[in-house]
Design a protein around this motif. Sequence first.
Motif, short mmCIF file in Angstrom:
data_model
loop_
_atom_site.label_atom_id
_atom_site.label_comp_id
_atom_site.label_asym_id
_atom_site.label_seq_id
_atom_site.Cartn_x
_atom_site.Cartn_y
_atom_site.Cartn_z
N ASP A 213 -27.45 12.11 19.31
CA ASP A 213 -27.80 13.61 18.68
C ASP A 213 -27.60 14.75 19.65
O ASP A 213 -27.01 15.79 19.62
CB ASP A 213 -29.17 13.83 18.13
CG ASP A 213 -29.44 13.03 16.76
OD1 ASP A 213 -28.21 12.62 16.20
OD2 ASP A 213 -30.62 12.91 16.60
N LEU A 214 -27.85 14.26 21.16
CA LEU A 214 -27.71 15.30 22.20
C LEU A 214 -26.27 15.25 22.47
O LEU A 214 -25.72 16.42 22.69
CB LEU A 214 -28.37 14.88 23.45
CG LEU A 214 -30.05 15.19 23.52
CD1 LEU A 214 -30.63 14.57 24.69
CD2 LEU A 214 -30.28 16.58 23.46
N ASP A 215 -25.50 14.38 22.44
CA ASP A 215 -24.05 14.27 22.54
C ASP A 215 -23.51 15.07 21.30
O ASP A 215 -22.58 15.90 21.56
CB ASP A 215 -23.57 13.01 22.36
CG ASP A 215 -24.08 12.13 23.79
OD1 ASP A 215 -24.31 12.71 24.73
OD2 ASP A 215 -23.91 10.88 23.64
N SER A 216 -23.93 15.08 20.11
CA SER A 216 -23.32 15.77 19.17
C SER A 216 -23.85 17.25 19.21
O SER A 216 -22.93 18.33 19.05
CB SER A 216 -24.19 15.16 17.95
OG SER A 216 -23.69 14.19 17.45
N LEU A 217 -24.90 17.70 19.96
CA LEU A 217 -25.25 18.98 19.90
C LEU A 217 -24.30 19.68 21.40
O LEU A 217 -23.79 20.60 20.96
CB LEU A 217 -26.69 19.06 20.67
CG LEU A 217 -27.00 20.44 21.08
CD1 LEU A 217 -27.00 21.66 20.11
CD2 LEU A 217 -28.84 20.25 21.59
N ALA A 218 -24.18 18.78 22.26
CA ALA A 218 -23.14 19.35 23.19
C ALA A 218 -21.84 19.51 22.69
O ALA A 218 -21.00 20.39 23.15
CB ALA A 218 -23.11 18.21 24.30
N ALA A 219 -21.48 18.51 21.68
CA ALA A 219 -20.00 18.99 21.27
C ALA A 219 -20.11 20.11 20.55
O ALA A 219 -18.95 20.69 20.23
CB ALA A 219 -19.59 17.67 20.07
N ALA A 220 -21.05 20.43 19.51
CA ALA A 220 -21.19 21.68 18.83
C ALA A 220 -21.13 22.83 19.76
O ALA A 220 -20.66 23.98 19.68
CB ALA A 220 -22.41 21.52 18.17
N VAL A 221 -21.93 22.89 20.91
CA VAL A 221 -21.86 24.04 21.78
C VAL A 221 -20.47 24.27 22.39
O VAL A 221 -20.09 25.21 22.72
CB VAL A 221 -22.79 23.66 23.02
CG1 VAL A 221 -22.62 24.74 24.10
CG2 VAL A 221 -24.31 23.91 22.38
N GLU A 222 -19.75 23.09 22.72
CA GLU A 222 -18.37 23.07 23.16
C GLU A 222 -17.48 23.80 22.23
O GLU A 222 -16.70 24.61 22.28
CB GLU A 222 -17.66 21.96 23.34
CG GLU A 222 -18.37 21.19 24.54
CD GLU A 222 -17.47 19.86 24.89
OE1 GLU A 222 -16.52 19.53 24.19
OE2 GLU A 222 -18.06 19.10 25.74
N ARG A 223 -17.63 23.55 20.49
CA ARG A 223 -17.02 24.21 19.63
C ARG A 223 -17.13 25.82 19.65
O ARG A 223 -16.63 26.76 19.29
CB ARG A 223 -17.13 23.50 18.45
CG ARG A 223 -16.58 22.13 18.32
CD ARG A 223 -16.56 21.67 16.69
NE ARG A 223 -17.97 21.37 16.30
CZ ARG A 223 -18.58 20.22 16.52
NH1 ARG A 223 -17.98 19.26 16.97
NH2 ARG A 223 -19.94 20.21 15.99
N LEU A 224 -18.47 26.04 19.81
CA LEU A 224 -19.28 27.22 19.87
C LEU A 224 -18.38 28.16 21.10
O LEU A 224 -18.01 29.22 21.03
CB LEU A 224 -20.78 27.46 20.03
CG LEU A 224 -21.17 28.68 20.33
CD1 LEU A 224 -20.73 29.58 19.18
CD2 LEU A 224 -22.64 28.81 20.52
N ASP A 225 -18.22 27.32 22.24
CA ASP A 225 -17.53 28.05 23.59
C ASP A 225 -16.10 28.27 22.95
O ASP A 225 -15.59 29.51 23.33
CB ASP A 225 -17.57 26.96 24.68
CG ASP A 225 -16.92 27.43 25.69
OD1 ASP A 225 -15.83 27.84 25.84
OD2 ASP A 225 -17.55 27.28 26.93
#
Length: 636
Positions: free
Chosen positions: A43-55
Amino acid sequence: MTPVPKLPLALLALALAACADGRSAEPRADARAEAVHAAYLADLDSLAAAVERLDSAVARGRGEQRAFAEARAAYKRVEFLVELYTPSAAKQLNGPALPRVAEDDPTQTAIPPEGFQVVEEMLFPAPDPAARAEALDEVRVLAAHLRRVREYAAVTRFTDANVWDAVRQEVARVVVLGVSGFDSPVALRSVPEAAQAFRALRAALEPYGADLRRASPEAWARLEGGLARATVYLDAHPDFDGFDRLAFVTEHANPVSAALLDAQRALAIPLPAERRAWRADAATLFDPGAVDPRFFAPADAPPPSREQVELGRVLFFDPVLSGAGERSCASCHRPERAFTDGLARSPSLDARGAAALRNAPTVINAGLQGAAFADLRAAFLEDQVADVVSSPAEMHGDLERAAAALRRSPDYAARFARAFGRDDGGAVTGASVRAAVAAYVRSLVALDSRFDRYVRGDRAALSAAERRGFNLFMGRAKCGTCHFAPLFNGTVPPAYAETESEVLGVPSRPATRGAAVDPDPGRFRVHGIHLHRHAFKTPTVRNAELTAPYMHNGVFRTLEEVVDFYDRGGGAGIGIDLPNQTLPPDPLRLTDRDKADLVAFMRALTDTVGTTARPAALPRLADGSRRAARAAGRGY
């Protein structure tokens, strides 16, 4: 939490499978927790990917709000474990968007806020093109914090006890912080985010399902059904303003919290052993006795005995503690007024007027907070007692001199001996005087108002207006983002580790335009931190019906005036320009009925039962005098 090397996920899956079919002769006691751990890393990896998409969205200037919503929803799925294992990182990721200054920093360098709430302010209600570069920087800081959380998580050992503790705390967090809009003040996506949090809790408990069904099918049915119904309710009512928080608390969150405790006991998973504010054996934050006053006492303070509390009661009403024997604690904290005095400012003993006093606060439930005084200058009630007794403006006394006078009284000497277990005369000291008065004040807990009875099951305890008032208080009116349920003071649940202060812009006199700020510098006087100028502790609103006038200077005579002040945006709405005002300056636009409902709810928080008894008589002093007679109108 002892860091240990992590098994590769494939080996972990094989180990869990072996435990499940009985092939492992000695399965790990916390194998289920390790399954939660593996899911957390994913889930932390999924969150990191979501933050990348936000970037990417912020960089393109397109789809930022949707990307933000997805990223914060992903954070809510890990929040319960981030808060438990890395609480400092939780503040960096999702703390309030307010600057701060370290109290021990002589340079007073402001530490800028960071995290999701800072990004939210840049993207809602509409993205600010001029702030795109700054928003991009903030998103990348967020990503850096996440990387550190992920690194720490990879070497952290999970236990069953910690997993269940994290789940129970998250239910409370959603109730008192989540659905109030505490961390989504602009986007107002608190309810959908709460649904994501509950989904994460259901997933975290799945590894325990088979064992719980075997141990107690009834406990599993209550827990699984409760989590499912709560999630459905949150999904079905996403509107922030219209969400019925009282129904959610009473019909969903509290039953889930109680079911969690029952299920944990059925599984024989130990409860936390350390002392904490929210007692580990209390099913919900709203249970009688759920919050332990001893958590807020000094670590070396023994459990107060009945004799110590009763001695403290007598001392509270005895003017012997004051320098001239003319003022007691009860002079300014009168039981019949919920331990206030009804004055805008308590009268000062300083004849020169050099130390003007503030409005006398109630001491009911004063032991359920992390700091004392309006400027938070004392950590414990014991420190407050010493400060008040020695203050030239308040009691102008001395604890050791008072102890000497008390020691010469046979009656007092006997009371101290019983209270502190010494009969050699050494029980009467300045420290024991202080401890006894603090023990008495800490005993003044009253949490059985009509509101409390309602959330505990008495559905006839509140009127429709009072129920609407609670929903406003915890929602659109934003009161509950500073006055946290269920204590409704400024000590932040569920950990209760921090007591907040706010800069409201309180005027020097009642006015709705052209006002001037009250000159009292508040917390600034304690440490000289510029961000704390005019900052004051967030007090409880319990018993507010009885404690007028209001604010540190007593400027508002009625609760209606207080609500109007907040509705206007605090000082900013009445002409006061304070760059460090922490209260949002935007008008709330409450209707007349909204305001009446809010006041009705606050009046439903009245409860002084069991706190107001005076001593039948005061012990005589050694010289036979009873100086309290001269202070009868202001003290005993």
